[in-house]
Enzyme design. Structure first.
Site, PDB file in Angstrom:
ATOM      1  CG  HIS A  27      -1.818   1.172   1.338  1.00  0.00           C
ATOM      2  ND1 HIS A  27      -3.145   1.136   0.997  1.00  0.00           N
ATOM      3  CD2 HIS A  27      -1.580   2.450   1.750  1.00  0.00           C
ATOM      4  CE1 HIS A  27      -3.693   2.323   1.193  1.00  0.00           C
ATOM      5  NE2 HIS A  27      -2.754   3.144   1.651  1.00  0.00           N
ATOM      6  CD  GLU A  28       1.563   3.608   3.643  1.00  0.00           C
ATOM      7  OE1 GLU A  28       1.793   4.691   3.051  1.00  0.00           O
ATOM      8  OE2 GLU A  28       0.497   3.397   4.250  1.00  0.00           O
TER       9      GLU A  28
ATOM     10  CG  HIS B 181       0.347   6.248  -0.801  1.00  0.00           C
ATOM     11  ND1 HIS B 181      -0.683   6.907  -1.443  1.00  0.00           N
ATOM     12  CD2 HIS B 181      -0.215   5.717   0.326  1.00  0.00           C
ATOM     13  CE1 HIS B 181      -1.804   6.770  -0.750  1.00  0.00           C
ATOM     14  NE2 HIS B 181      -1.550   6.048   0.320  1.00  0.00           N
TER      15      HIS B 181
ATOM     16  CG  HIS C 124       0.585   8.804  -7.116  1.00  0.00           C
ATOM     17  ND1 HIS C 124      -0.607   9.074  -6.473  1.00  0.00           N
ATOM     18  CD2 HIS C 124       0.524   9.468  -8.298  1.00  0.00           C
ATOM     19  CE1 HIS C 124      -1.352   9.842  -7.245  1.00  0.00           C
ATOM     20  NE2 HIS C 124      -0.690  10.102  -8.356  1.00  0.00           N
TER      21      HIS C 124
END
Length: 676
Positions: free
Chosen positions: A464-465, A468, A471
């Site tokens: 999940h991190e 990010h 991104h």
């Protein structure tokens, strides 16, 4: 005294920074930033996009770099000195921000450019920057009369201070509690790994027996496995009363004050509530749409959740004659039931998720999807010896980003996991200046006999991190303020939640799920169990997330002036979403850092909102192949690289060819079947 924060640095010079460097660095960086603003306002030339909007965008870069270092340290490696400095400089930054927004001459120039935008032949990104620049002024008081502007200043300074205090209190409460268990027999059910970690922690503190804390790697296994119900209750009560005790760390007054100040601020600016103000720049647009979204999902998930709770209650009754399930029973009996239904034990999985293997596999997946290479290096300065650093390139050898990763809990680190930025990507003077990105986590530490073995939940958190982080790393825009994760808040979770999907796929698991001793790839029967159990208690999990979203909206989507008791308000907000009896000693709002310290006020719903996007997006990957180069290249070219330059739904439709379908989420979560 030479101040490393005032030198021209590319990489943050962590090892050279001392606490006493921050105050003079902020003073000088603020002076420079003000000087840069003055150059814009004193320019006698007709306001243009270049001499006003671009000049404003380029201002304050040194200040932004220094602030990012301080506030990231305050989250990941804080100290009394760092906390005091953060308290000292926050009002300065708030005042500077207000000075900028409420600068009449500056706003007049911005407004002048904005009113002639149709004749300027701007690029899409330039037009977006102009639009955002104007909105930043108009939405934050530039059109207010002087007396109201002064009220706004006072509110913003107070909110900045209260947010820091809230976080300091939660961290102090987390660090202050420890449970020492002297007799190993009392820890029946707790896996050997967790016992070894607890014994090691006790030894480090000079204590006998086993030591447990409220940090997640200690707390979660305890609640999931320890058979002793009284001990589970003691831990759960301690966790739930953070910020809700009669001591110096009580956050009740802060919660009420923050909610009221945010409401007052919104009213000053002409908005009905804080949520109306925030959501104007979100995909959801209005509190009504958010509340309708939450209620719609609640109606679809509640039948499944009710059945799941009944099943869990019956199971606990059969197992241990539990007449009424309590909150401290939830994880324990859920894990037992999961083992029974799927013949799956979390401890059976952990040997296949050794942290370094998972990291390597994660990097391999990023390489297959986005043509990236990660090289661990030791020549990048760090703020703690545990932080790992990587130089990221593409397959052609071009430099893409610097990546920092900080994996384990420490007393100076707040709980949870997050991604952050030390340097934004931007293009200046024709040069593409690449970003410096970091993720911070609180994963299970290695012990004297074993490496860091992750739970499956920790694996998905890492992905999940990292989503990010991708991104941020793959950003490719001209302007820093539109770069990377600078997107609408209910769009920012799409890359992170999308990447979690690879954790459930056999083809991806084969790359990193390898036994830490034998190197054996995770057996197919365990992969099948992971998949089969992926929707276990999905209805209850959905209701839990929806309850947090509703709580957020009840603090920020109404007039809070009549709320006098935090706990009573919370009980009312949770109606219709809770199955467990209320615990009078506990309160969530007083430790709800996402909305009272982080940036999720009026935005907690975005986790579920983004799940609709990610389920729909991953359905496309599944249809074409989870490592399909064309689909991955399209996602990279649209969502990951464009930042906030284009409206989120336009970006999504460019990638997907259509708007997202909520059915994809309901199908993945197994909730459509309940409906039928």
């Amino acid at each position: 005294m030479q101040n490393p924060l005032l030198s021209q640095f590319d990489l943050a010079p962590f090892s050279k920074i001392k606490s006493e460097h921050f105050e003079p660095a902020f003073r000088e960086a603020l002076r420079q930033a003000k000087e840069e603003i003055n150059k814009i306002t004193e320019n006698t030339a007709t306001p243009s996009f270049e001499n006003t909007i671009e000049a404003l965008e380029a201002s304050g870069e040194q200040l932004n770099r220094v602030a990012s270092i301080l506030f990231n340290l305050n989250s990941a490696e804080t100290s009394t000195e760092i906390q005091q400095i953060a308290q000292q400089v926050s009002p300065w930054l708030s005042e500077f921000s207000n000075d900028l927004i409420l600068n009449e001459t500056l706003f007049a120039r911005v407004k002048s450019v904005y009113e002639t935008k149709d004749s300027l032949a701007l690029s899409t990104e330039q037009a977006k920057l102009l639009e955002e620049s104007y909105a930043n002024f108009s939405r934050n008081g530039a059109n207010l009369p002087k007396d109201k502007q002064e009220q706004l200043r006072a509110i913003d300074q107070e909110l900045a201070k209260l947010s820091l205090q809230f976080g300091e209190h939660v961290l102090a409460e987390t660090n202050n509690f420890q449970l020492t268990v002297l007799e190993e027999s009392k820890l029946e059910g707790l896996p050997d790994d967790a016992k070894e970690t607890a014994a090691q922690l006790a030894k480090e503190k000079g204590l006998e027996g086993f030591l447990f804390t409220l940090h997640y790697p200690s707390y979660l296994p305890f609640m999931k496995y320890v058979k002793d119900r009284d001990l589970r209750k003691e831990m759960a009560l301690a966790f739930g009363r953070k910020g809700f005790q009669d001591n110096a760390n009580n956050n009740e007054a802060i919660v009420l004050e923050v909610a009221n100040l945010r409401f007052k601020r919104a009213q000053l600016l002409g908005y009905e509530t804080h949520a109306h103000f925030v959501l104007e720049q979100r995909m959801a647009k209005t509190p009504t749409q958010v509340n309708n979204f939450l209620e719609d999902l609640l109606n679809k998930a509640k039948p499944a959740a009710t059945k799941e709770f009944e099943e869990l209650s019956n199971f606990a009754k059969e197992q241990d004659q539990i007449d009424q399930l309590q909150k401290w029973d939830a994880a324990y009996y859920a894990e037992k039931l999961k083992q029974k239904k799927f013949d799956l034990n979390e401890e059976e999985l952990k040997p296949y998720f050794e942290l370094s293997n998972v990291i390597k596999g994660m990097f391999t997946i990023a390489g297959k999807l986005f043509d990236l290479k990660f090289e661990e290096v030791d020549d990048i300065d760090v703020y703690h010896e545990e932080v790992k650093t990587y130089r990221v390139t593409n397959t052609e050898g071009n430099f893409i980003a610097v990546f920092y990763a900080d994996f384990h809990p420490r007393p100076g680190k707040r709980d949870g996991a997050w991604m952050t930025v030390y340097k934004n990507q931007q293009i200046t003077a024709g040069e593409n200046s690449r970003p410096h990105i970091s993720i911070v986590c609180n994963f299970t530490r290695p012990t004297a006999t074993k490496p860091s073995l992750l739970t499956f939940n920790e694996v998905t958190t890492l992905f999940h991190e990292f989503g990010h982080a991708l991104h941020g790393m793959l950003a490719n825009t001209t302007y820093a303020s539109l770069s990377g994760t600078s997107v609408y808040w209910d769009f920012v979770e799409l890359p992170s939640q999308l990447l979690e999907n690879w954790c459930y796929e056999e083809e991806a698991l084969a790359l990193f799920a390898k036994h830490y001793q034998t190197g054996e790839v995770i057996p197919m029967h365990l992969v099948e169990k992971i998949k089969a159990s992926s929707n276990f208690q999905e209805g209850m999990q959905t209701l839990r997330q929806l309850s947090f979203g509703r709580l957020d909206m009840t603090w920020h989507g109404i007039d809070p002036t009549s709320i006098t008791d935090v706990k009573s308000h919370e009980i009312n907000a949770f109606k219709g979403t809770k199955f467990y009896p209320d615990v009078s000693e506990n309160c969530m709002s007083t430790a709800f850092s996402h909305i009272f310290q982080g940036g999720y006020s009026s935005g907690y719903y975005s986790y579920k909102w983004a799940e609709v996007l990610d389920a729909d997006a991953f359905a496309y990957f599944k249809e074409k192949g989870i490592f399909n180069k064309e689909v991955a290249a399209s996602f990279k070219a649209t969502v990951l690289s464009q930042g906030g330059t284009i409206a989120p739904m336009e970006l999504y439709k460019k990638f997907r060819g259509q708007e997202p379908k909520p059915e994809a989420l309901l199908k993945r979560a197994g909730l459509l079947l309940v409906e039928e």
